[in-house]
Design an enzyme around this catalytic site. Structure first.
Site, PDB file in Angstrom:
ATOM      1  N   THR A  52     -13.196 -29.411-101.853  1.00  0.00           N
ATOM      2  CA  THR A  52     -13.243 -30.536-100.910  1.00  0.00           C
ATOM      3  C   THR A  52     -14.095 -30.202 -99.689  1.00  0.00           C
ATOM      4  O   THR A  52     -14.434 -31.085 -98.914  1.00  0.00           O
ATOM      5  CB  THR A  52     -11.820 -30.883-100.418  1.00  0.00           C
ATOM      6  OG1 THR A  52     -11.239 -29.707 -99.835  1.00  0.00           O
ATOM      7  CG2 THR A  52     -10.950 -31.367-101.568  1.00  0.00           C
ATOM      8  N   ARG A  77     -15.727 -33.126 -97.504  1.00  0.00           N
ATOM      9  CA  ARG A  77     -15.969 -33.063 -96.058  1.00  0.00           C
ATOM     10  C   ARG A  77     -17.431 -32.997 -95.667  1.00  0.00           C
ATOM     11  O   ARG A  77     -17.756 -32.965 -94.487  1.00  0.00           O
ATOM     12  CB  ARG A  77     -15.183 -31.905 -95.447  1.00  0.00           C
ATOM     13  CG  ARG A  77     -13.705 -32.137 -95.638  1.00  0.00           C
ATOM     14  CD  ARG A  77     -12.797 -31.254 -94.847  1.00  0.00           C
ATOM     15  NE  ARG A  77     -11.475 -31.423 -95.420  1.00  0.00           N
ATOM     16  CZ  ARG A  77     -11.054 -30.764 -96.512  1.00  0.00           C
ATOM     17  NH1 ARG A  77     -11.811 -29.845 -97.087  1.00  0.00           N
ATOM     18  NH2 ARG A  77      -9.873 -31.016 -97.025  1.00  0.00           N
ATOM     19  N   ASP A 120       3.109 -22.604 -95.745  1.00  0.00           N
ATOM     20  CA  ASP A 120       1.821 -23.305 -95.841  1.00  0.00           C
ATOM     21  C   ASP A 120       1.039 -23.235 -94.537  1.00  0.00           C
ATOM     22  O   ASP A 120       0.288 -24.144 -94.197  1.00  0.00           O
ATOM     23  CB  ASP A 120       2.030 -24.774 -96.284  1.00  0.00           C
ATOM     24  CG  ASP A 120       0.721 -25.454 -96.677  1.00  0.00           C
ATOM     25  OD1 ASP A 120      -0.249 -24.740 -96.992  1.00  0.00           O
ATOM     26  OD2 ASP A 120       0.671 -26.700 -96.659  1.00  0.00           O
ATOM     27  N   GLY A 177      -6.462 -25.257-104.088  1.00  0.00           N
ATOM     28  CA  GLY A 177      -5.570 -25.198-105.248  1.00  0.00           C
ATOM     29  C   GLY A 177      -4.313 -24.382-105.031  1.00  0.00           C
ATOM     30  O   GLY A 177      -3.527 -24.196-105.958  1.00  0.00           O
ATOM     31  N   ALA A 178      -4.096 -23.894-103.786  1.00  0.00           N
ATOM     32  CA  ALA A 178      -2.972 -22.985-103.555  1.00  0.00           C
ATOM     33  C   ALA A 178      -1.609 -23.692-103.554  1.00  0.00           C
ATOM     34  O   ALA A 178      -0.586 -23.033-103.459  1.00  0.00           O
ATOM     35  CB  ALA A 178      -3.168 -22.218-102.248  1.00  0.00           C
ATOM     36  N   ASN A 193      -3.096 -20.684 -97.403  1.00  0.00           N
ATOM     37  CA  ASN A 193      -1.710 -20.270 -97.608  1.00  0.00           C
ATOM     38  C   ASN A 193      -1.506 -19.557 -98.945  1.00  0.00           C
ATOM     39  O   ASN A 193      -2.364 -19.583 -99.825  1.00  0.00           O
ATOM     40  CB  ASN A 193      -0.794 -21.495 -97.553  1.00  0.00           C
ATOM     41  CG  ASN A 193      -1.172 -22.548 -98.574  1.00  0.00           C
ATOM     42  OD1 ASN A 193      -2.057 -23.345 -98.329  1.00  0.00           O
ATOM     43  ND2 ASN A 193      -0.529 -22.550 -99.729  1.00  0.00           N
ATOM     44  N   TRP A 200      -7.165 -30.114 -91.128  1.00  0.00           N
ATOM     45  CA  TRP A 200      -8.607 -29.885 -91.359  1.00  0.00           C
ATOM     46  C   TRP A 200      -9.486 -30.598 -90.336  1.00  0.00           C
ATOM     47  O   TRP A 200     -10.675 -30.296 -90.227  1.00  0.00           O
ATOM     48  CB  TRP A 200      -9.004 -30.375 -92.764  1.00  0.00           C
ATOM     49  CG  TRP A 200      -8.747 -31.849 -92.894  1.00  0.00           C
ATOM     50  CD1 TRP A 200      -7.596 -32.438 -93.338  1.00  0.00           C
ATOM     51  CD2 TRP A 200      -9.614 -32.916 -92.491  1.00  0.00           C
ATOM     52  NE1 TRP A 200      -7.702 -33.807 -93.222  1.00  0.00           N
ATOM     53  CE2 TRP A 200      -8.930 -34.129 -92.722  1.00  0.00           C
ATOM     54  CE3 TRP A 200     -10.914 -32.964 -91.964  1.00  0.00           C
ATOM     55  CZ2 TRP A 200      -9.499 -35.371 -92.437  1.00  0.00           C
ATOM     56  CZ3 TRP A 200     -11.476 -34.208 -91.680  1.00  0.00           C
ATOM     57  CH2 TRP A 200     -10.764 -35.395 -91.927  1.00  0.00           C
ATOM     58  N   GLU A 256     -13.515 -37.838 -95.455  1.00  0.00           N
ATOM     59  CA  GLU A 256     -13.358 -36.802 -94.433  1.00  0.00           C
ATOM     60  C   GLU A 256     -14.696 -36.169 -94.049  1.00  0.00           C
ATOM     61  O   GLU A 256     -14.736 -35.104 -93.448  1.00  0.00           O
ATOM     62  CB  GLU A 256     -12.375 -35.732 -94.941  1.00  0.00           C
ATOM     63  CG  GLU A 256     -10.974 -36.302 -95.209  1.00  0.00           C
ATOM     64  CD  GLU A 256      -9.937 -35.276 -95.641  1.00  0.00           C
ATOM     65  OE1 GLU A 256     -10.308 -34.109 -95.878  1.00  0.00           O
ATOM     66  OE2 GLU A 256      -8.751 -35.641 -95.744  1.00  0.00           O
TER      67      GLU A 256
HETATM   68 CA    CA Z   1      -1.929 -25.688 -98.311  1.00  0.00          CA
END
Ligand code: CA
Length: 713
Positions: free
Chosen positions: A186, A141, A326, A202-203, A281, A414, A89
């Site tokens: 990321t 990314r 989310d 990590g959510a 989120n 993203w 990405e």
């Molecule tokens: Ca999420």
């Protein structure tokens, strides 16, 4: 005290003098010149020095050699393999003739930008079983440049500063709050005023979000801004935390730890000294568990402006108060100066997951407009008086009929947008999506694994009775990419182009009236930026997700793009992707006018799902196994045990894996390949139930005559 202060001032003076007097002269080994804020802001036309090209993150190249007239001559100049097999990405960077790109897990590579000659490769050596600690593949990314170093984070939360000449590690910090919680990184770092800015993810698995600034030279921590409050009993970090805690209820610090991770998006206005943070989120997703079903839960799903030097709060705008679906506001943010109703405005723009396109005054945070850019039914509109969305009746109490749009994958994820000051348009790599969110309180908090407190269709589960062709249609219908061009001044759509499955790649616009984008079907295209007409396209053999970028050297313009199918589309969505040719080819491709290099041919072969030779257990076992599979396994191995292809389809392998099943699932016999020991979550009999379910899914698939395409060996 006075002596200490004087010593500090003296040290700063020395640093400043040495920095200011440093001649931008090449050393013997290279022609690399220090990257500075001034250089990023006034980027030479040919360079790409920061993630979104400059701090405004417009992803617009002023280069014009490749344009709507000449693009038909565009050809492959060179390509280079990337050393990983997961999603790619990353946006490459180019400075001083060197192209820097990151690969999965946080690998960093440098190439001669003219010839493609590899210069160096840094492997952060992330343990493969760390992969399961993130939601959406071990992606990265991109990198950042400052001074004589290049910076990139690794998936396991380390921030690595490397020597630009050699790729050698200069310093490294662990950005995680602790080592127990499933933090991953990321996103690409951004560097403002000598500070390396980095967030985390990590959510989906239960963490508290924050952003940290580290000194680019030394790696010392300068500030940390928490995006959600912690446990009040432990004391709040600052007055902002005490204030936002009033918007939370229950024991959020236990029931998911809040979430609000800033895993991707930042922008910086040097004149205002404001750093903008896109916040993610809630964790758990379901507000009924997270916050007793009430409260706005600041700063979830918000754009937050902080002072870049100190991390001090300035303003925020919450796109989805009390998010329960989310609906991250982590999506790409763009700064631009545009005229609205004849008045020049400094704006920040975002198309977050929730389906509304927002234009805000970036100095004050005032909402200027908010309009739907994709199908949305969770809210009718945004009330311009209050700035709040007007939610659909029944949305919160579960009486809302049918599917909620957008899905957790969002109306835009993203994949970076682009803004062309030349056309005045913002381009959004958007997606039509929808999902059914059914409350699931069987586990309140299972820290360390996906736990949203929802059963979600079609993401993790599709009724078995739905035939495979219809599943593919469901995927087409619900996960369809759409490229949208919007005028931010009027907040209206100007043109759109419908695309293939799931979200297509991020975007690059250029002053040559071009807009570049790739897709998951393996086509890389250039369109006219003003009309959307396709002017050039090439077959790149495998899915493409990352954003292209452009640079120029010795009077020649290049277009570079990193390829590697994967990400969230490569993990749980197999049950709705149908039989596709989704092969991960991880490489960097660079194009210029008149070039004629060719990609090596890729042979694929059809493989039929073998008949299972193992006993499928009892009805009760299979029913239990289905629940357990969707809870623990589907986020990697696919809903209904149908893999999207990136990670092993267990149905194809169950005959081989059956004997070692307990050792693999519970004891980590394949941990070095990425399958961690799950013994702490899954008992022996539960593992057998999961196995029975996989055998049954293999039998059903075999009887349907299911096939997949795999690279020929
Ligand atoms: Ca999420």
């Amino acid at each position: 005290m006075r002596n200490v202060q004087r010593a500090a001032c003296a040290a700063i003076a020395v640093l400043c003098l040495s920095a200011c007097s440093r001649e931008p002269v090449a050393n013997n080994e290279s022609d690399l010149q220090p990257v500075t804020g001034t250089r990023i802001v006034s980027a030479e036309q040919g360079e790409w020095l920061s993630h979104g090209r400059d701090y405004a993150e417009q992803r617009f190249s002023p280069l014009t050699q490749i344009n709507d007239q000449t693009v038909k001559e565009l050809g492959l100049a060179w390509f280079a393999p990337l050393p990983t097999r997961r999603g790619i990405e990353a946006t490459p960077l180019m400075a001083d003739g060197v192209l820097y790109v990151t690969a999965s897990w946080g690998h960093v590579l440098a190439f001669d930008a003219r010839s493609g000659e590899p210069l160096w490769h840094f492997d952060p050596k992330v343990p493969k079983d760390y992969g399961v600690r993130g939601c959406c593949d071990a992606v990265n990314r991109g990198a950042a440049l400052w001074g004589d170093k290049v910076y990139a984070a690794s998936y396991d939360g380390r921030l690595n500063a490397l020597d630009r000449n050699t790729g050698e590690l200069v310093w490294q910090v662990d950005t995680r709050l602790n080592t127990e919680d499933p933090y991953t990184v990321t996103g690409a770092p951004r560097i403002v005023n000598g500070l390396v800015i980095i967030g985390n993810g990590g959510a989906e698995l239960g963490v508290r979000g924050y952003v940290t600034a580290y000194d680019a030279e030394s790696g010392e921590q300068r500030w940390r801004f928490f995006t959600v409050p912690g446990n009040p009993a432990e004391g709040f970090e600052d007055a902002t935390q005490a204030r936002i805690a009033k918007t939370w209820y229950g024991q959020w610090w236990e029931n998911g730890k809040g979430g609000g991770t800033a895993w991707d998006s930042f922008a910086f206005d040097p004149a205002l000294n404001l750093l903008y943070i896109g916040v993610g989120n809630g964790s758990s997703w379901n507000r009924k568990i997270r916050s007793e079903g009430k409260g706005d839960n600041l700063f979830l799903s918000s754009i937050v402006a902080v002072k870049a030097d100190t991390g001090e709060y300035v303003w925020h705008y919450q796109t989805t108060p009390g998010d329960s679906w989310d609906y991250t506001a982590t999506q790409h943010m763009i700064l631009a100066d545009i005229a609205i109703d004849g008045e020049p405005r400094k704006v920040i723009m975002q198309a977050p997951k929730n389906g509304f396109f927002y234009v805000l005054d970036r100095e004050s945070g005032e909402l200027l407009s908010a309009e739907k850019y994709m199908p949305v039914n969770w809210a009718s509109h945004v009330d311009m008086e209050t700035g709040r969305p007007v939610e659909a009746p029944g949305l919160r109490d579960g009486s809302f009929p049918g599917m909620i749009q957008p899905a957790p994958s969002g109306a835009h994820n993203w994949q970076p947008m682009s803004y062309s000051p030349k056309t005045g348009l913002v381009y959004i790599p958007a997606m039509v999506s929808g999902a059914i969110y059914a409350d699931d309180f069987s586990a309140k908090d299972r820290g360390g694994i996906w736990n949203t407190n929802y059963a979600i269709a079609p993401m993790l589960e599709v009724p078995d009775a739905v035939p495979v062709e219809q599943r593919a249609q469901m995927g087409e219908m619900l996960l369809k990419s759409v490229l949208v061009a919007r005028d931010p001044a009027s907040n209206r759509e100007v043109w759109r182009a419908e695309g293939g499955y799931f979200s297509s790649s991020g975007l690059l616009s250029t002053a040559g009236n071009l807009l570049f984008q790739g897709d998951l079907d393996g086509i890389f295209r250039a369109r006219a930026a003003d009309t959307g007409k396709v002017l050039w396209q090439t077959d790149v053999q495998g899915g493409l997700m990352a954003s292209p970028m452009s640079y120029s050297l010795d009077g020649e313009q290049y277009i570079a793009v990193a390829q590697g199918w994967g990400g969230i589309s490569g993990l749980p969505y197999g049950a709705v992707s149908g039989p596709r040719n989704m092969i991960n080819i991880s490489r960097l491709m660079v194009y210029k006018l008149g070039a004629e290099a060719e990609l090596p041919s890729v042979e694929v072969t059809e493989q039929r799902l073998p008949k299972p030779t193992l006993e499928p257990g009892t009805d009760e076992q299979r029913a239990e196994g289905r629940e357990l599979f969707n809870l623990y396994c589907s986020v990697c191995h696919g809903g209904n045990a149908i893999s999207a292809g990136l990670i092993s389809d267990l149905r194809y392998r169950i005959n081989d894996l059956g004997d070692s099943w307990q050792a693999i699932v519970r004891d980590g016999a394949m941990a070095s390949l990425g399958m961690p020991a799950r013994g702490e979550f899954v008992s022996e009999s539960e593992a057998e139930a999961i196995k029975a379910y996989v055998i049954e899914q293999a039998r059903l698939g075999h009887e349907r005559g299911e096939k997949r395409l795999v690279p020929a060996r």
